[in-house]
Enzyme design. Structure first.
Site, PDB file in Angstrom:
ATOM      1  N   THR A 283       0.830  -1.205   0.000  1.00 23.88           N
ATOM      2  CA  THR A 283       0.000   0.000   0.000  1.00 23.88           C
ATOM      3  C   THR A 283       0.865   1.255   0.000  1.00 23.88           C
ATOM      4  O   THR A 283       0.794   2.076  -0.917  1.00 23.88           O
ATOM      5  CB  THR A 283      -0.917  -0.002   1.234  1.00 23.88           C
ATOM      6  OG1 THR A 283      -0.147  -0.415   2.370  1.00 23.88           O
ATOM      7  CG2 THR A 283      -2.094  -0.935   1.057  1.00 23.88           C
ATOM      8  N   PHE A 408      -8.695   5.094   3.118  1.00 17.55           N
ATOM      9  CA  PHE A 408      -8.340   4.211   4.227  1.00 17.55           C
ATOM     10  C   PHE A 408      -9.542   3.429   4.742  1.00 17.55           C
ATOM     11  O   PHE A 408      -9.530   2.918   5.857  1.00 17.55           O
ATOM     12  CB  PHE A 408      -7.684   5.016   5.350  1.00 17.55           C
ATOM     13  CG  PHE A 408      -6.357   5.613   4.941  1.00 17.55           C
ATOM     14  CD1 PHE A 408      -5.202   4.846   4.957  1.00 17.55           C
ATOM     15  CD2 PHE A 408      -6.269   6.929   4.503  1.00 17.55           C
ATOM     16  CE1 PHE A 408      -3.976   5.370   4.557  1.00 17.55           C
ATOM     17  CE2 PHE A 408      -5.048   7.472   4.104  1.00 17.55           C
ATOM     18  CZ  PHE A 408      -3.901   6.689   4.131  1.00 17.55           C
ATOM     19  N   CYS A 415      -8.443   1.634   8.249  1.00 20.69           N
ATOM     20  CA  CYS A 415      -6.999   1.380   8.366  1.00 20.69           C
ATOM     21  C   CYS A 415      -6.442   1.863   9.703  1.00 20.69           C
ATOM     22  O   CYS A 415      -6.583   3.030  10.050  1.00 20.69           O
ATOM     23  CB  CYS A 415      -6.275   2.091   7.237  1.00 20.69           C
ATOM     24  SG  CYS A 415      -4.504   1.807   7.244  1.00 20.69           S
TER      25      CYS A 415
HETATM   26 MN1  MNH Z   1      -4.111  -0.142   5.834  1.00 24.93          MN
HETATM   27  C1  MNH Z   1      -7.027  -1.686   6.823  1.00 24.93           C
HETATM   28  C2  MNH Z   1      -5.762   1.205   3.154  1.00 24.93           C
HETATM   29  C3  MNH Z   1      -1.269   1.528   4.978  1.00 24.93           C
HETATM   30  C4  MNH Z   1      -2.396  -1.759   8.330  1.00 24.93           C
HETATM   31  N1  MNH Z   1      -6.028  -0.260   5.107  1.00 24.93           N
HETATM   32  C5  MNH Z   1      -7.093  -0.922   5.685  1.00 24.93           C
HETATM   33  C6  MNH Z   1      -8.273  -0.678   4.895  1.00 24.93           C
HETATM   34  C7  MNH Z   1      -7.915   0.124   3.841  1.00 24.93           C
HETATM   35  C8  MNH Z   1      -6.503   0.396   3.991  1.00 24.93           C
HETATM   36  C9  MNH Z   1      -8.819   0.646   2.734  1.00 24.93           C
HETATM   37  C10 MNH Z   1      -9.682  -1.239   5.160  1.00 24.93           C
HETATM   38  C11 MNH Z   1      -9.871  -2.521   4.385  1.00 24.93           C
HETATM   39  C12 MNH Z   1     -11.280  -3.090   4.447  1.00 24.93           C
HETATM   40  O1  MNH Z   1     -12.231  -2.388   4.807  1.00 24.93           O
HETATM   41  O2  MNH Z   1     -11.413  -4.279   4.136  1.00 24.93           O
HETATM   42  N2  MNH Z   1      -3.605   1.079   4.302  1.00 24.93           N
HETATM   43  C13 MNH Z   1      -4.435   1.546   3.334  1.00 24.93           C
HETATM   44  C14 MNH Z   1      -3.707   2.496   2.502  1.00 24.93           C
HETATM   45  C15 MNH Z   1      -2.440   2.583   3.035  1.00 24.93           C
HETATM   46  C16 MNH Z   1      -2.374   1.693   4.177  1.00 24.93           C
HETATM   47  C17 MNH Z   1      -4.291   3.217   1.298  1.00 24.93           C
HETATM   48  C18 MNH Z   1      -1.271   3.411   2.612  1.00 24.93           C
HETATM   49  C19 MNH Z   1      -1.370   4.588   2.077  1.00 24.93           C
HETATM   50  N3  MNH Z   1      -2.180  -0.133   6.514  1.00 24.93           N
HETATM   51  C20 MNH Z   1      -1.184   0.670   6.060  1.00 24.93           C
HETATM   52  C21 MNH Z   1      -0.008   0.487   6.872  1.00 24.93           C
HETATM   53  C22 MNH Z   1      -0.312  -0.472   7.820  1.00 24.93           C
HETATM   54  C23 MNH Z   1      -1.688  -0.845   7.589  1.00 24.93           C
HETATM   55  C24 MNH Z   1       1.311   1.226   6.675  1.00 24.93           C
HETATM   56  C25 MNH Z   1       0.522  -1.066   8.925  1.00 24.93           C
HETATM   57  C26 MNH Z   1       1.701  -0.682   9.259  1.00 24.93           C
HETATM   58  N4  MNH Z   1      -4.631  -1.491   7.285  1.00 24.93           N
HETATM   59  C27 MNH Z   1      -3.746  -2.027   8.224  1.00 24.93           C
HETATM   60  C28 MNH Z   1      -4.469  -2.902   9.115  1.00 24.93           C
HETATM   61  C29 MNH Z   1      -5.816  -2.881   8.686  1.00 24.93           C
HETATM   62  C30 MNH Z   1      -5.875  -1.979   7.536  1.00 24.93           C
HETATM   63  C31 MNH Z   1      -3.865  -3.687  10.267  1.00 24.93           C
HETATM   64  C32 MNH Z   1      -6.997  -3.628   9.307  1.00 24.93           C
HETATM   65  C33 MNH Z   1      -7.587  -2.763  10.397  1.00 24.93           C
HETATM   66  C34 MNH Z   1      -8.734  -3.446  11.130  1.00 24.93           C
HETATM   67  O3  MNH Z   1      -9.566  -4.091  10.502  1.00 24.93           O
HETATM   68  O4  MNH Z   1      -8.760  -3.299  12.344  1.00 24.93           O
END
Ligand code: MNH
Length: 469
Positions: A283, A408, A415
């Protein structure tokens, strides 16, 4: 429809716009694209509107992209996160880790409570120096390759994001910029993701025959990945003194759930580490790649960013506090995520019988939110296709931003890594732009590759050093 709505309606009463030439039994199967499915969801939204469906062998896939309709499915009283096929398949690696846990799994709330403090903005101060250090390694690596090289930006951003997440999350140095060959964990992990992506809509029988050797390799890879991560955890447990100074692994090993007073199990800690790799690498890497593409094709924007970094850092280093002052760069990142939300959508499931745009949905039915379309809705102004960071100026932003911009995700399961991602991306881009001149290939036309997340395809840039690192 809602005012004269005295009769209960079922899903079978729902008539939505859909592709023409629907075939009995097969439905809209001819119109299925598995390799670029979210771009295909976006094309459909452009043709069929704010809510439409494809019927694939009798299963209905509903695509929601109008701001009003998206706001309805974001309502947490009526809808919740759903693990769509591509995400559900990731459970093979990340189990019930935060990202792939079902809403009903108790480990979600437990891990969320323990990890949330480590992802708050205030925690980013602890990680900042590591982020700077990893970016410096990237710059040294580029520097060592000499001038006038066409760099594979997407691959290099993956390396950077891996370096950062390895060190910040579990104190592990993948040595991505110094090793001749990538670490075994990286090789296997990437092969696992490729397999999951390829086999997403396959059948176990096909996997057991046509793809047997790939499937066996996949199983061996998963076992090996688990072993490597378990080793990292066991080593840390045995030598807490060598800890990462409060990294995420330390936190998971020492915290207890405030309600039950239980620590996370070793298996759950492994799932969380793999979750950070699954959710936090490609991501961030994708956003940095798209941003570098835009900066290279909009030199006036790059100059403005450089000016800002030089003003904010006139006295030297890019410290943690200075990152927050990079307001224009932040707009560049937000604009990048608007046009290319690297997680191009998310799934929602109805908790009760409800409606979207007046159309009935029964409890348990699910929809896909098409961010590529929502983020280009006409509510963004006259030219939503244009890359224009200034549209984020306070008086130019759309009034209803909270419903129009969802890179996000939404609600309770949004996220957790958002602040982490901004801190990492802003830090890296600031140092890259201050340090280097970016040159685009004039023949390059942006194309997108999808593997759950989006990336620019075959993006090559010249990155020549402007100053000492
Ligand atoms: Mn991230 C969930 C987008 C960076 C850890 N992330 C999500 C979701 C999106 C998303 C959209 C929800 C997905 C869903 O509804 O099924 N994340 C991003 C984007 C970036 C990103 C666009 C960068 C820019 N994410 C990161 C980073 C980390 C991370 C960096 C960790 C270091 N994300 C997560 C985790 C979840 C998540 C863990 C799940 C959260 C949950 O369900 O509690």
């Amino acid at each position: 429809m809602t005012t004269t709505d005295y009769r209960r309606q079922n899903a079978s009463d729902r008539v939505l716009p859909h592709p023409p030439y629907r075939i009995p039994l097969l439905g809209d199967l001819w119109d299925l694209h598995v390799t670029d499915s979210s771009q295909w969801g976006w094309r459909g939204a452009q043709k069929y509107g704010a809510i439409y469906e494809r019927n694939i062998l009798g299963s209905r896939v509903t695509y929601v992209s109008g701001p009003a309709e998206v706001a309805e499915v974001n309502n947490e009283d009526r809808w919740a996160k759903f693990l769509g096929v591509p995400i559900r398949n990731l459970r093979a690696v990340a189990g019930d880790g935060l990202f792939t846990a079902h809403n009903s799994e108790p480990n979600w709330a437990e891990a969320h409570a323990i990890l949330a403090p480590a992802f708050q903005q205030s925690a980013m101060r602890t990680y900042h120096y590591t982020m700077v250090e990893s970016t410096r390694q990237l710059l040294r690596y580029w520097g060592s390759q000499g001038d006038d090289v066409w760099h594979d930006v997407s691959a290099d951003m993956s390396k950077l994001a891996l370096d950062v997440i390895g060190r910040v999350a579990f104190g592990f140095d993948f040595e991505t910029f110094t090793r001749a060959e990538p670490h075994d964990l990286v090789v296997r992990f990437q092969r696992v993701l490729r397999y999951i992506n390829r086999a997403a809509y396959s059948h176990p029988l096909v996997e057991a025959t046509v793809f047997r050797s790939q499937r066996d390799q996949h199983r061996a890879d998963i076992a090996a990945v688990h072993r490597i991560v378990d080793d990292i955890v066991a080593t840390r447990r045995a030598e807490p003194a060598r800890s990462g100074g409060g990294d995420l692994l330390d936190l998971m090993l020492t915290s207890r759930n405030p309600e039950t007073n239980e620590p996370l199990s070793d298996e759950n800690i492994r799932n969380q580490i793999l979750t950070f790799l699954v959710a936090g690498q490609e991501t961030s890497a994708g956003v940095m790649s798209f941003a570098l593409h835009f900066l290279s094709t909009h030199p006036e924007v790059a100059d403005k960013v450089r000016g800002e970094v030089e003003t904010v850092c006139s006295e030297g280093e890019l410290t943690y506090d200075r990152v927050a002052k990079l307001r224009y760069l932040r707009r560049v990142v937000d604009e990048t995520l608007r046009l290319w939300p690297v997680a191009p959508g998310y799934f929602r499931k109805a908790k009760q019988d409800t409606r979207v745009g007046g159309h009935p949905f029964e409890a348990g039915e699910w929809v896909f939110v098409v961010l590529l379309q929502l983020h280009r809705d006409q509510a963004w102004g006259d030219n939503p296709e244009a890359f224009d960071p200034d549209r984020w100026e306070r008086d130019r932003r759309p009034a209803d931003l909270a419903n129009l911009y969802k890179p996000f995700g939404t609600g309770m399961r949004a996220c957790i890594g958002r602040q982490f991602a901004y801190q990492e991306i802003l830090t890296a881009l600031a140092l890259i732009v201050r340090n280097s001149e970016l040159t685009a290939n004039p023949d390059y036309e942006l194309k997108i590759v999808e593997s759950i997340t989006l990336r620019p395809s075959e993006l090559k840039l010249r990155i020549n050093r402007r100053s000492a690192i």
